[in-house]
Design a protein around this motif. Sequence first.
Motif, PDB file in Angstrom:
ATOM      1  N   MET A   1      24.473  55.352   8.431  1.00 41.24           N
ATOM      2  CA  MET A   1      25.216  56.557   8.808  1.00 41.24           C
ATOM      3  C   MET A   1      24.380  57.512   9.646  1.00 41.24           C
ATOM      4  O   MET A   1      24.913  58.315  10.406  1.00 41.24           O
ATOM      5  CB  MET A   1      25.722  57.278   7.562  1.00 41.24           C
ATOM      6  N   ALA A   2      23.042  57.451   9.502  1.00 40.63           N
ATOM      7  CA  ALA A   2      22.169  58.330  10.279  1.00 40.63           C
ATOM      8  C   ALA A   2      22.228  58.018  11.766  1.00 40.63           C
ATOM      9  O   ALA A   2      21.839  58.847  12.593  1.00 40.63           O
ATOM     10  CB  ALA A   2      20.741  58.217   9.776  1.00 40.63           C
ATOM     11  N   PHE A   3      22.714  56.841  12.125  1.00 38.39           N
ATOM     12  CA  PHE A   3      22.783  56.423  13.526  1.00 38.39           C
ATOM     13  C   PHE A   3      24.231  56.318  14.008  1.00 38.39           C
ATOM     14  O   PHE A   3      24.504  55.695  15.020  1.00 38.39           O
ATOM     15  CB  PHE A   3      22.080  55.063  13.694  1.00 38.39           C
ATOM     16  N   GLN A   4      25.138  56.925  13.260  1.00 38.29           N
ATOM     17  CA  GLN A   4      26.552  56.877  13.609  1.00 38.29           C
ATOM     18  C   GLN A   4      27.148  58.281  13.645  1.00 38.29           C
ATOM     19  O   GLN A   4      26.607  59.213  13.043  1.00 38.29           O
ATOM     20  CB  GLN A   4      27.336  56.050  12.575  1.00 38.29           C
TER      21      GLN A   4
ATOM     22  N   GLY B   1      34.956  54.868   7.707  1.00 35.97           N
ATOM     23  CA  GLY B   1      33.915  54.176   6.954  1.00 35.97           C
ATOM     24  C   GLY B   1      32.743  53.783   7.846  1.00 35.97           C
ATOM     25  O   GLY B   1      32.727  54.045   9.053  1.00 35.97           O
ATOM     26  N   ILE B   2      31.746  53.154   7.239  1.00 36.25           N
ATOM     27  CA  ILE B   2      30.544  52.772   7.980  1.00 36.25           C
ATOM     28  C   ILE B   2      30.865  51.740   9.055  1.00 36.25           C
ATOM     29  O   ILE B   2      30.383  51.830  10.187  1.00 36.25           O
ATOM     30  CB  ILE B   2      29.467  52.240   7.008  1.00 36.25           C
TER      31      ILE B   2
ATOM     32  N   GLU C   1      31.636  55.241  14.961  1.00 41.51           N
ATOM     33  CA  GLU C   1      31.008  55.001  16.265  1.00 41.51           C
ATOM     34  C   GLU C   1      29.482  55.048  16.161  1.00 41.51           C
ATOM     35  O   GLU C   1      28.913  55.943  15.541  1.00 41.51           O
ATOM     36  CB  GLU C   1      31.485  56.039  17.269  1.00 41.51           C
ATOM     37  N   TRP C   2      28.821  54.087  16.786  1.00 43.40           N
ATOM     38  CA  TRP C   2      27.351  54.034  16.826  1.00 43.40           C
ATOM     39  C   TRP C   2      26.846  54.971  17.914  1.00 43.40           C
ATOM     40  O   TRP C   2      27.238  54.868  19.066  1.00 43.40           O
ATOM     41  CB  TRP C   2      26.899  52.601  17.098  1.00 43.40           C
ATOM     42  N   VAL C   3      25.951  55.923  17.545  1.00 40.60           N
ATOM     43  CA  VAL C   3      25.434  56.895  18.523  1.00 40.60           C
ATOM     44  C   VAL C   3      23.916  56.832  18.649  1.00 40.60           C
ATOM     45  O   VAL C   3      23.321  57.649  19.368  1.00 40.60           O
ATOM     46  CB  VAL C   3      25.868  58.327  18.142  1.00 40.60           C
ATOM     47  N   GLY C   4      23.269  55.931  17.958  1.00 36.94           N
ATOM     48  CA  GLY C   4      21.824  55.782  18.069  1.00 36.94           C
ATOM     49  C   GLY C   4      21.081  56.965  17.486  1.00 36.94           C
ATOM     50  O   GLY C   4      21.321  57.386  16.352  1.00 36.94           O
ATOM     51  N   LEU C   5      20.205  57.566  18.293  1.00 36.90           N
ATOM     52  CA  LEU C   5      19.340  58.662  17.835  1.00 36.90           C
ATOM     53  C   LEU C   5      19.911  60.040  18.138  1.00 36.90           C
ATOM     54  O   LEU C   5      19.198  61.046  18.007  1.00 36.90           O
ATOM     55  CB  LEU C   5      17.954  58.531  18.479  1.00 36.90           C
ATOM     56  N   GLU C   6      21.165  60.120  18.535  1.00 38.22           N
ATOM     57  CA  GLU C   6      21.760  61.397  18.901  1.00 38.22           C
ATOM     58  C   GLU C   6      21.769  62.373  17.729  1.00 38.22           C
ATOM     59  O   GLU C   6      21.592  63.574  17.905  1.00 38.22           O
ATOM     60  CB  GLU C   6      23.188  61.190  19.415  1.00 38.22           C
TER      61      GLU C   6
END
Length: 316
Positions: free
Chosen positions: A54-57, A64-65, A69-74
């Motif tokens: 979840m820290a990268f989404q 849910g996980i 959406e995947w956002v990387g390090l944003e």
Amino acid sequence: MKAVLDSSGAYAARKKKNKFLHNIKRDAWLYALLLLPFAYILIFRYAPIYGVIMAFQDYNIFEGIKGSEWVGLEVFRFIFQQDSFYRALQNTLLLNVLDLVAGFPAPILLAILLHEVRLARFKKITQTVLYLPHFLSWVIIGGMVYLMLSNTGMVNTFLSSLGLEKIEFLSQRTPWLITYITVGVWQNIGWGTIIYLAAMTGINKELYEAAEMDGCTRLRKMWHITLPGIKATINILLILQIGRMVSIGFDRPFVMGNSLVSEYSDVISTFVYRVGISSGDFSQATAVGLFQSVVGLILLVAANYIAKKLGEDGIW
């Protein structure tokens, strides 16, 4: 010759396997007792690691996980741009350093003093009284602190009756910090002595007898026998506490803090509560938690490495 070696190796492997099965069968109930703690660790310690994603989404509670959406390090970039995060991190480090300076030596000193007490009944009563605060929740302790140290509390009422000025224990920076650290030491000091008293039981009694025959005072015996005898325990607990420098419990700062000292009482745990629970931004909360874990691991490894380099005992 090769056939002999192969047969001997197979025999050794078979013997080892039979011994393992024999041990399992012999101590089957003991191994069965391990199933519950193993299940607890797997379910509540390892299974939640999956949620670190979840820290990268841009986590959406409805998707849910797997559907978020995947956002990387944003998320990390957004957190590191917030002044409130750096304030929480600074306060966390400040409070933990003060706890380390004031709270870490206190159980050692108390354990040494209790170890020197000769009256068994008095020693047991004292230990019980000192351990009791550990079993009080911070909600109860916070209520006690408010009743005693608020502007209308017992202490300030007594000061006013003597014609003295009231002390802002809970609304000014320095008095609040002193109150926070003092109450924390009071709550944890008795429980912390258990480990050190247990370590002292492993010290050879003949060392004390020999020192007494040589005319050593109690102070010298404490300095030259007791302290060196628990040095390994002190090193391990110090390393573990350094590893927790960026982590802090939620109850204590949340209960003892208030709007007048929020600039000093807002720590990482309350920051996570505010952005993760109150605001519903679970990605930020997870990212901050992951940041704490990574930095804590680095500090733990560094502290252990330094201890090893200085010739002391480490965790591994």
